[in-house]
Scaffold this active site. Structure first.
Site, PDB file in Angstrom:
ATOM      1  N   GLU A  27       0.839  -1.205   0.000  1.00  7.82           N
ATOM      2  CA  GLU A  27       0.000   0.000   0.000  1.00  7.82           C
ATOM      3  C   GLU A  27       0.869   1.248   0.000  1.00  7.82           C
ATOM      4  O   GLU A  27       0.701   2.149   0.815  1.00  7.82           O
ATOM      5  CB  GLU A  27      -0.949  -0.031   1.200  1.00  7.82           C
ATOM      6  CG  GLU A  27      -1.869  -1.238   1.128  1.00  7.82           C
ATOM      7  CD  GLU A  27      -3.032  -1.167   2.079  1.00  7.82           C
ATOM      8  OE1 GLU A  27      -2.877  -0.573   3.142  1.00  7.82           O
ATOM      9  OE2 GLU A  27      -4.086  -1.718   1.732  1.00  7.82           O
TER      10      GLU A  27
ATOM     11  N   GLU B 251      -5.688  -7.903  -1.597  1.00  8.81           N
ATOM     12  CA  GLU B 251      -6.239  -8.177  -0.262  1.00  8.81           C
ATOM     13  C   GLU B 251      -7.724  -7.906  -0.366  1.00  8.81           C
ATOM     14  O   GLU B 251      -8.132  -6.769  -0.591  1.00  8.81           O
ATOM     15  CB  GLU B 251      -5.637  -7.236   0.803  1.00  8.81           C
ATOM     16  CG  GLU B 251      -4.216  -7.539   1.185  1.00  8.81           C
ATOM     17  CD  GLU B 251      -3.662  -6.530   2.207  1.00  8.81           C
ATOM     18  OE1 GLU B 251      -4.453  -5.899   2.935  1.00  8.81           O
ATOM     19  OE2 GLU B 251      -2.437  -6.358   2.235  1.00  8.81           O
TER      20      GLU B 251
HETATM   21  C1  IPT Z   1      -4.233  -3.347   4.826  1.00  4.23           C
HETATM   22  C2  IPT Z   1      -2.775  -3.750   4.911  1.00  4.23           C
HETATM   23  O1  IPT Z   1      -2.190  -3.883   3.647  1.00  4.23           O
HETATM   24  C3  IPT Z   1      -2.583  -5.012   5.682  1.00  4.23           C
HETATM   25  O2  IPT Z   1      -1.231  -5.187   5.950  1.00  4.23           O
HETATM   26  C4  IPT Z   1      -3.368  -4.974   6.957  1.00  4.23           C
HETATM   27  O3  IPT Z   1      -2.844  -3.976   7.745  1.00  4.23           O
HETATM   28  C5  IPT Z   1      -4.814  -4.693   6.655  1.00  4.23           C
HETATM   29  O4  IPT Z   1      -4.942  -3.508   5.968  1.00  4.23           O
HETATM   30  C6  IPT Z   1      -5.668  -4.494   7.870  1.00  4.23           C
HETATM   31  O5  IPT Z   1      -5.686  -5.612   8.638  1.00  4.23           O
HETATM   32  S1  IPT Z   1      -4.453  -1.597   4.704  1.00  4.23           S
HETATM   33  C7  IPT Z   1      -6.125  -1.303   4.204  1.00  4.23           C
HETATM   34  C8  IPT Z   1      -7.089  -1.509   5.247  1.00  4.23           C
HETATM   35  C9  IPT Z   1      -6.225   0.104   3.779  1.00  4.23           C
END
Ligand code: IPT
Length: 933
Positions: free
Chosen positions: A186, A276
């Site tokens: 990110e 994700e």
């Molecule tokens: C996303 C991150 O890439 C991941 O590492 C983790 O932190 C996750 O969120 C939350 O559990 S960030 C996204 C919510 C903008």
């Protein structure tokens, strides 16, 4: 076996060449390519179904296989894995890839299980880990983190020089499992393209030759070739989607506050990759992870994830998290999470399967059954009154995927006019279906169905399973060259045949079984179920099984089908395979041949488990550091006047613990000053991260405690709340002309992350940041934290409590001289220890937790050590958690265990002790050896 292989090859050929499963163990080298539709392995299209797994949150390597097999059994063909720099590197230049850090073993296990790996070595990973995966020592390295500055570059090059060769040798291109390489995380604001490019150039130089990806959160265009200057662009930009937010306390009413969850296409020549996709949540508001599981439960999973399937055309996705695990030791980033990182995932922290897992399985099996989905374009969808519809069609096969979603919360009954048929449809509120038409199903041709396709198999005949919500109407149309024979074996269905099409109408209820033969096709056993009855089937390694609580693997050999399977209760099992006999976990199971040509038998459940009551507690108070006479001559002198943190110390010297090499857990400070007798107050500031506190003594007298400061606001990281802390000095405590000693115990809770790459937040100090005593101009300080890096448990296991430094947490420590526990704790640190023996049934997976009863105490916190492993923290200031999972392997399942509790009391307290509880038990499981320590 041979026949099945040939048939599989046939299916693949017809399907336009798609890879259904993951890698196979003895796999030769493969090519990994992609186009705008999908990834391809050896030119065969692949629908990448991945779930995130963090090996560092499960410190028992034998259990990695358990999780990976559970993912595979739900239909996933990949896992996405962050590799945590901090977890491997306790100090500059020191790296450890052994034991619970043996990532080579993790990748081998993935290969053996048959899962691809999306490797995410950062260097920055976020993931609610301390420092976002940056080792805390990086705070003392000059050069802005996540940039091309020289100091940082040298540091991360060292990390990549260690991790990249391991990843490189496990690439699919060399016969391994690593399919994609994810750089950074990110990285959307405060970016540095030179850095982003260098990560990739370094990976290439280290032999990474699979496609490189990254996960974007906030600017979907970032790091695509057409974004910015093109420098730093990755081949397959991925996008992170979290439609449900993290407000688990509002689980019942939340519905997509953070967007529709439709993953954007970022680059014309690359497939849509949901890097994700929300599959759980951090518990920001202490609602408990069951609430997070509800927030991201079955309705969400159906509506959003099926929606994304059709609306975005994503052919690669990864659910965050598949299994969350535990922030054991000082692994966690304290502002967002407590010990448990259960995440409300489909597989719980205790490794149990939930209703959400069943939904993943329904979707995962579907995706495996429809190779044409790997190449689709948007197409016109029939309108259905009351429902949202959208469609995609494979240009080569004409297979259409029709999304029908109910955006309302009430059931909709309507009519679907599709492929020349008029079908009744009923969809419960917020439910969604992906329906298929014009699909080759093994030897069959599906014209259309208003039931969802669950899975297909072949065992003496074709088998297809469809399903729909209990009580709703369903219809399935299949094409034949002449009228086939239809025999309803169980349940109710009506058949009609016209112009080559056989139409079956039924109500989804229980499990309807229809045998269709003749008509110019191979015989077909069609099973029509509900959400639940469909999910009672496993389709693993081509063998279809009804029953058991998990099928891990299946093999057919010389007429015998052998299953590796778990059972959580005794019950029937039905196996569809080209076999005459059945063995389960190596043991023969008597069977009879059922009406459907299957093998029917029954399996025993788990044996009863008795856990010992925890008794015989011993107790010892410590904190000699609080006493003026304590010898601290070997402690580190704290006299620095500068630091690399952007946070300006409230007073000098700089007391930030990282500056003196103390990066994890508790830190002691002792300050000496020449007393005047006129002192009235001690003013202290400490920054601990959320949930931390500190305790203060002057000349051995306890003055009280205060909360540590936290990151005040993520937008103002430079000026964190430095914490309150004013303590009155009782008259006469400091004698004029005598040296006085101030002792302070600070509970550091782990470091901030660096999500927005502004560096200052991550460099925020821990420990004391200010100390003033009225009337005193000079205090000389010494500091003591973790005494040494535990060679097995690593640098994040221990802090600097006296007992930790003296080995009181370890099983080998003799507490023979300690008195029996009275459970009264004075302010300070008190240890409780006990031993217990467990003799858990063999060939059974018993998941054990430590459970604290009653109200969560406000006056003290407890650090829990099992056999020396720091498995978490308990207390009202920490979070809502009362169960602490004791992973098998750390828990000696058949042997002697030592439990040590470090109780840090802010006030005189009566300490409640926990009990052992079973949080899941199945016959089967994977062999788990004691983790050597
Ligand atoms: C996303 C991150 O890439 C991941 O590492 C983790 O932190 C996750 O969120 C939350 O559990 S960030 C996204 C919510 C903008």
């Amino acid at each position: 076996m041979k026949i099945r292989r040939i048939l599989l090859a046939l299916v693949l050929a017809v399907a336009g060449l798609a890879v259904l499963g993951g890698p196979s163990s003895a796999a030769p080298k493969h090519s990994v390519t992609y186009d705008k539709y999908s990834l391809m392995v050896d030119g065969q299209r692949l629908l990448l179904q991945s779930a995130e797994f963090h090996y560092f949150r499960l410190p028992s390597p034998d259990l990695w296989r358990d999780i990976l097999e559970k993912e595979k059994a739900a239909g996933f063909n990949a896992v996405s894995v962050y590799f945590s720099w901090a977890f491997h590197s306790p100090a500059p230049g020191r790296y450890d890839f052994t034991g619970v850090r043996d990532v080579d073993r993790l990748l081998r296990t993935a290969e053996e299980v048959g899962l691809y790996v999306v490797a995410r070595p950062g260097p920055y990973i976020n993931a609610e880990t301390s420092g976002g995966g940056f080792p805390a020592w990086l705070k003392t390295v000059p050069g802005r983190a996540r940039s091309s500055d020289a100091g940082y570059t040298a540091a991360y090059h060292d990390w990549l020089a260690h991790i990249n060769p391991i990843l490189a040798r496990h690439q699919v291109t060399r016969g391994g499992s690593v399919l994609l390489y994810n750089v950074e995380n990110e990285y959307a604001v405060n970016t540095d393209a030179v850095y982003m490019q260098d990560l990739q150039d370094t990976a290439r130089a280290d032999g990474i030759d699979v496609p490189i990806t990254t996960n974007n959160c906030c600017d979907a265009g970032s790091w695509s070739s057409t974004w910015g200057s093109g420098l730093g662009a990755v081949q397959i930009p991925g996008v992170d989607d979290y439609p449900q937010s993290f407000e688990c306390q509002n689980a019942d009413t939340t519905w997509g506050p953070w967007g529709a969850g439709i993953t954007e296409k970022v680059r014309d020549d690359a497939p849509v990759f949901a890097a994700e996709y929300q599959a759980g949540a951090i518990d920001l508001n202490n609602a408990g992870y069951e609430a997070c599981r509800n927030l991201t439960g079955v309705p969400y999973t159906k509506f959003f994830q099926k929606g994304n399937m059709v609306l975005s055309g994503a052919t690669a996705f990864s659910y965050y998290m598949g299994f969350g695990g535990t922030n054991w030791g000082w692994l966690g980033q304290p502002n967002d999470v407590y010990t448990s990182y259960d995440y409300g995932a489909a597989i719980t922290e205790a490794r149990q399967l939930t209703a959400k897992y069943d939904e993943y399985k329904r979707q995962g099996y579907f995706l495996r059954a429809v190779p044409p989905l790997t190449k689709t374009d948007p197409s016109a969808a029939p309108a259905v009154t009351g429902l949202e519809t959208a469609a995609r069609t494979n240009p080569d096969t004409g297979t259409q995927f029709l999304l029908a979603r109910n955006t309302s919360t009430t059931e909709v009954t309507s009519t679907l006019d599709w492929n020349g048929y008029s079908f009744p449809v009923t969809l419960p509120g917020h439910d969604a279906k992906v329906l298929v038409s014009n699909l080759d199903l093994g030897g069959q041709r599906l014209v259309a169905s208003t039931s969802e396709l669950y899975t297909t198999a072949f065992a003496n005949r074709d088998i297809a399973i469809f399903y729909g919500a209990e009580g709703t109407p369903g219809a399935t149309v299949l094409r034949y060259t002449s009228e086939p024979k239809v025999k309803v074996l169980a349940g109710t269905a009506t058949a009609s045949y016209r112009n080559g099409d056989l139409r079956l109408d039924y109500t989804h209820h229980g499990l309807t079984r229809v045998l269709i033969s003749g008509g110019g096709h191979r015989p077909l056993l069609l099973m029509l179920g509900t959400d639940d009855t469909a999910a009672s089937f496993w389709n693993v390694d081509g063998v279809l099984v009804k029953g058991t609580s998990l099928v891990r693997a299946a093999r057919v050999d010389h007429g015998t089908v052998d299953l590796r399977a778990d059972t959580s209760e005794a019950g029937p099992v039905e196996v569809f395979a080209n076999a005459r006999t059945l063995t389960v976990n190596g043991k023969p199971v008597p069977t009879r041949t059922g009406r459907n040509g299957s093998l029917e038998g029954s399996l025993p459940g788990p044996r009863g488990v008795e856990l010992p009551a925890l008794a015989g507690w011993k107790q010892q108070a410590e904190a000699p550091e609080a006493r003026p006479a304590f010898d601290d001559s070997r402690w580190t002198v704290a006299d620095k006047t500068t630091s690399l943190s952007t946070f300006a110390p409230v007073t000098l010297p700089v007391l930030f613990s990282d500056e003196y090499g103390y990066h994890a857990g508790s830190v002691w400070y002792r300050g000496r000053f020449a007393g005047t007798g006129a002192e009235t107050t001690v003013k202290l500031n400490a920054i601990t991260g959320k949930r931390g506190d500190y305790l203060v003594w002057l000349n051995g007298r306890y003055l009280g405690s205060a909360k540590g400061g936290v990151q005040a606001d993520s937008d103002v990281p430079v000026n964190p709340d430095p914490g309150p802390g004013e303590f009155t000095i009782p008259a006469g405590l400091v004698k004029p002309g005598e040296t006085a000693v101030l002792s302070v115990l600070v509970q550091n809770m782990g470091n901030n992350d660096d999500w927005t790459a502004e560096d200052s937040r991550f460099r925020q100090p821990r420990g004391l940041v200010g100390a003033a005593i009225s009337g005193i101009s000079e205090i000389s300080w010494r500091i003591q934290g973790q005494a040494r890096v535990d060679p097995v448990r690593g640098g994040l296991n221990n802090g600097g409590l006296y007992g930790e430094r003296a080995g009181w947490s370890l099983p080998g420590y003799s507490d023979r001289g300690w008195p029996a526990a009275g459970f009264a704790a004075a302010p300070g640190v008190t240890w409780l220890r006990t031993g217990f023996s467990t003799d858990l049934p063999k060939n059974q997976d018993t998941s054990v937790a430590l459970r604290f009863g009653g109200a969560i105490p406000a006056g003290y916190r407890v650090i829990i050590y099992l056999n020396g492993w720091n498995l978490g923290q308990y207390g009202a200031a920490i979070g809502p958690q009362t169960d602490f999972v004791l992973p098998a392997g750390l828990l000696r399942q058949n042997g002697r265990n030592t439990l040590a509790l470090a109780v840090i009391a802010e006030q005189t307290s009566t300490v409640a002790t926990p009990q052992l509880v079973v949080v899941g038990s199945q016959r089967g499981g994977v062999p788990v050896h004691d983790v050597p320590a």
